[in-house]
Design an enzyme around this catalytic site. Structure first.
Site, PDB file in Angstrom:
ATOM      1  N   HIS A  80      30.107  18.258 -31.813  1.00  0.00           N
ATOM      2  CA  HIS A  80      29.780  19.505 -31.892  1.00  0.00           C
ATOM      3  C   HIS A  80      28.423  19.929 -32.828  1.00  0.00           C
ATOM      4  O   HIS A  80      27.773  20.662 -32.614  1.00  0.00           O
ATOM      5  CB  HIS A  80      30.800  20.591 -31.714  1.00  0.00           C
ATOM      6  CG  HIS A  80      31.654  20.397 -30.365  1.00  0.00           C
ATOM      7  ND1 HIS A  80      32.692  19.508 -30.253  1.00  0.00           N
ATOM      8  CD2 HIS A  80      31.303  20.767 -29.186  1.00  0.00           C
ATOM      9  CE1 HIS A  80      33.188  19.689 -29.083  1.00  0.00           C
ATOM     10  NE2 HIS A  80      32.107  20.216 -28.346  1.00  0.00           N
TER      11      HIS A  80
ATOM     12  N   GLU B  26      36.078  17.295 -16.349  1.00  0.00           N
ATOM     13  CA  GLU B  26      35.643  16.273 -17.950  1.00  0.00           C
ATOM     14  C   GLU B  26      36.876  15.414 -18.035  1.00  0.00           C
ATOM     15  O   GLU B  26      36.834  14.856 -19.232  1.00  0.00           O
ATOM     16  CB  GLU B  26      35.187  17.291 -18.766  1.00  0.00           C
ATOM     17  CG  GLU B  26      35.916  18.731 -19.270  1.00  0.00           C
ATOM     18  CD  GLU B  26      35.463  19.248 -20.210  1.00  0.00           C
ATOM     19  OE1 GLU B  26      34.477  19.040 -20.955  1.00  0.00           O
ATOM     20  OE2 GLU B  26      36.133  20.397 -20.384  1.00  0.00           O
TER      21      GLU B  26
ATOM     22  N   ASP C  32      32.791  14.994 -22.479  1.00  0.00           N
ATOM     23  CA  ASP C  32      34.316  14.607 -22.601  1.00  0.00           C
ATOM     24  C   ASP C  32      34.618  13.648 -21.511  1.00  0.00           C
ATOM     25  O   ASP C  32      35.418  12.682 -21.569  1.00  0.00           O
ATOM     26  CB  ASP C  32      34.926  15.807 -22.269  1.00  0.00           C
ATOM     27  CG  ASP C  32      35.227  16.548 -23.573  1.00  0.00           C
ATOM     28  OD1 ASP C  32      35.287  15.776 -24.584  1.00  0.00           O
ATOM     29  OD2 ASP C  32      34.891  17.839 -23.673  1.00  0.00           O
TER      30      ASP C  32
ATOM     31  N   CYS D 291      26.810  19.921 -17.033  1.00  0.00           N
ATOM     32  CA  CYS D 291      26.320  20.696 -17.998  1.00  0.00           C
ATOM     33  C   CYS D 291      26.552  19.828 -19.739  1.00  0.00           C
ATOM     34  O   CYS D 291      26.566  20.143 -20.836  1.00  0.00           O
ATOM     35  CB  CYS D 291      27.087  21.803 -18.427  1.00  0.00           C
ATOM     36  SG  CYS D 291      28.678  21.836 -18.540  1.00  0.00           S
TER      37      CYS D 291
HETATM   38  C1  PEP Z   1      31.330  18.388 -21.923  1.00  0.00           C
HETATM   39  O1  PEP Z   1      32.410  17.853 -22.469  1.00  0.00           O
HETATM   40  O2  PEP Z   1      30.401  17.813 -21.311  1.00  0.00           O
HETATM   41  C2  PEP Z   1      30.826  19.941 -22.295  1.00  0.00           C
HETATM   42  C3  PEP Z   1      29.722  20.332 -21.702  1.00  0.00           C
HETATM   43  O3  PEP Z   1      31.641  20.582 -23.128  1.00  0.00           O
HETATM   44  P1  PEP Z   1      31.688  20.493 -24.759  1.00  0.00           P
HETATM   45  O4  PEP Z   1      30.550  19.535 -25.114  1.00  0.00           O
HETATM   46  O5  PEP Z   1      31.757  21.609 -25.393  1.00  0.00           O
HETATM   47  O6  PEP Z   1      33.109  19.682 -24.998  1.00  0.00           O
HETATM   48 MG    MG Z   2      33.949  19.381 -22.965  1.00  0.00          MG
END
Ligand code: PEP
Ligand code: MG
Length: 579
Positions: free
Chosen positions: A191, A433, A457, A504
């Site tokens: 993150h 995910e 994920d 995404c």
């Molecule tokens: C993902 O897991 O691809 C996602 C977009 O969510 P995050 O990166 O916030 O876990």
């Molecule tokens: Mg995610």
């Protein structure tokens, strides 16, 4: 000059002086002193040593009394380091001979000391570098007291060097002069990486020991495209990177011209390019970069901004700001994805043993319904008169989806009773995910209006590779044939079911995967706003027919290396300047 290789997490070049954060987030600025200050600064060093020794003596006695002599002995080690005559002398010399301030001298000498411990062959001794880190922290605490510098007070651009960055510090980076980041920890989809990329700050992570290889004030280059950090560059290297910085600026300017042009292939297929955001002000950046809406609003970052739990009004205000900035374009608000490496972990009395497999995301919300409903009420309220849809993360079963929808229904009923307006037929979707959701996609698509594939994920859980662990970072790849097969099936099933399908994860913003995803049938991509122009350029330079051929071929390979090489070659043919 020294060159270190890490993981390229956020492209671009940053050239500046380094500021090193230690584990306690101290910033030890480079500070030289005048000769008439030497005595006073040396006295500060002496006092810090004496106070630290007193503190440690007391701690040792207390611990020994409570838990026995063995426990108390931990502090004997710390005391013996401080009593080591040469250490104190080295620091005093750094003040007198190099004109360092007391804090800076401690930081420089202790860092090199840590490095020596860390490089010891014997594992037992090597692990002791953490104790050395503790000792440094104690000395600095006693020197700086309340005068800890914080990043918000920086006045010049700097490269931030750290072991790891706390989520809250990361969340506030946009209010600082930080122009580059270099970190020991972290992988491409951690993150911290996602936020720095969103902010357009070049960054290299997974450098393992950068934080103890460098002192504040060293000049440093971060090459976030190649994953390199160059400490104290020589003149030729510096010139080379200054030229590279200028070249990137020209490329970026060319891309900006694409802003108002549609993302349409040469054979006239229009693709939706959306932005991922963490903070409301980024909504504006999405538009500036040419996105036509927001495909992922990571609302949990609201929690990282403040010390207290956000109430309904705070949620509402943040969402309102996004909706107002984005106008009549669509916004997908994802419900809280707390847990794992975000927020709750650091506040847990007993931290998760396996954070990514633990109480995170939708699971956390379903076990904390009041918190969940607070957010749902705010989303529903803001949806009135706006193009807002709600998305649940980490869904792995129909039961979870139904429970989440039930909570949404309850929030609707409450609002109705209170006479508060909201959008009753708000579109509801899920993130795909987990492999479980991918394999049950047919059943899930029957109960949602849309899906968005979270590859960060999905890859982590499919390949069993921690997305934020630099030690296994080379294993984390979207090119794995198993990931490709899952993606093909998800996109195909959602398209057949006539359910909106977006992607995404970070993969959406990586040019090497654009042709593949297009060819698999994806028509909506959501990515860091900074990535939009490049992906748009690529889409505008190809035909769907070509992308379909590329996807078909990519699916025939047996190894991720073959897939990655093939996709890189195909992308390079279309857009050599991206490499
Ligand atoms: C993902 O897991 O691809 C996602 C977009 O969510 P995050 O990166 O916030 O876990
Ligand atoms: Mg995610």
């Amino acid at each position: 000059m020294e060159i270190k290789k890490g993981i390229a997490v956020s492209p671009g070049v940053a050239i500046a002086d380094a500021v090193v954060l230690d584990a306690e987030d101290y910033r030890i600025p480079y500070k030289s002193i005048e000769s008439d200050q030497v005595e006073a600064e040396q006295e500060r060093v002496e006092r810090a040593f004496d106070t630290s020794l007193e503190e440690l003596g007391m701690l040792r006695d207390q611990m020994a009394e409570k838990f026995g002599q063995d426990t108390g002995a931990i502090f004997d080690f710390h005391m013996s380091v401080l009593k080591h005559g040469r250490l104190r002398q080295q620091i005093l010399d750094a003040v007198a001979q190099k004109g360092h301030s007391a804090a800076y001298a401690v930081s420089v000498v202790m860092q090199s000391y840590q490095k020596r411990w860390r490089s010891m062959k014997d594992q037992f001794f090597a692990e002791r570098y953490r104790d050395v880190q503790d000792i440094e922290n104690r000395l600095l605490r006693n020197i700086l007291g309340e005068q800890r510098e914080d990043l918000a007070r920086l006045t010049e651009p700097v490269v931030l060097v750290a072991h790891d960055l706390s989520p809250s510090l990361t969340a506030n980076l946009n209010q600082t002069e930080v122009c580059g980041v270099a970190m020991d920890f972290g992988g491409l989809t951690s993150h911290t990486a996602i936020v720095v990329r969103s902010l357009g700050i070049p960054a290299v992570m997974g450098l393992k020991d950068i934080s103890i290889s460098i002192a504040g004030g060293n000049s440093i280059i971060v090459d976030g495209t190649k994953g390199l950090v160059i400490i104290d560059p020589d003149k030729a290297t510096l010139r080379e990177y200054q030229a590279e910085e200028a070249r990137l600026k020209v490329f970026a300017d060319v891309l900006v011209e694409l802003r108002d042009k549609p993302a349409v292939t040469k054979d006239h297929v229009t693709i939706q390019l959306l932005g991922n955001i963490e903070f409301p002000p980024e909504a504006k950046t999405c538009i500036e970069k040419g996105a036509t809406g927001i495909g992922l609003y990571r609302t949990e970052f609201l929690y990282l901004k403040s010390e207290t739990e956000p109430q309904e009004e705070e949620h509402y205000r943040a969402y309102r700001e996004v909706v107002e900035a984005i106008g009549d374009r669509p916004v997908t608000i994802r419900t809280l994805d707390l847990g794992a490496d975000k927020y709750t972990q650091s506040r847990q009395v007993e931290p998760e043993r396996n954070p990514f497999l633990g109480l995170r995301s939708i699971r956390y919300c379903l076990q904390n319904l009041p918190l969940f409903k607070t957010q749902l009420r705010a989303i529903l309220r803001v949806s009135k008169g706006a193009d807002v849809q709600v998305m649940f993360p980490l869904i792995m079963s129909l039961m979870e989806l139904r429970q989440a929808k039930m909570a949404l229904g309850d929030a609707m009923e409450d609002l109705e009773e209170e006479g508060i307006p909201f959008q009753r037929d708000i579109r509801v979707g899920i993130m795909v995910e987990t492999p479980a959701a991918a394999l049950q996609i047919k059943e899930l698509t029957r109960e949602v209006d849309f899906i968005s594939i979270g590859t960060n994920d999905l890859i982590q859980y499919t390949l069993a590779v921690d997305r934020s662990n630099e030690r296994v970072a080379p294993l984390f790849t979207a090119s794995h044939p198993s990931v490709l097969k899952l993606l093909r099936d998800i996109i195909r099933t959602a398209t057949r079911a006539n359910v909106g399908c977006s992607l995404c994860g970070e993969m959406a913003g990586e040019p090497v995967y654009t042709l593949l995803l297009l060819g698999m049938g994806l028509r909506s991509f959501s990515m860091a706003p900074a990535d939009v122009p490049e992906i748009k350029k690529l889409i505008r330079s190809t035909t769907l027919a070509h992308a379909e051929r590329v996807a078909k071929r990519a699916l025939t390979f047996d190894t991720d290396r073959q897939v990655a090489n093939y996709l890189r070659d195909e992308t390079r043919k279309l857009m050599p300047e991206a490499f």
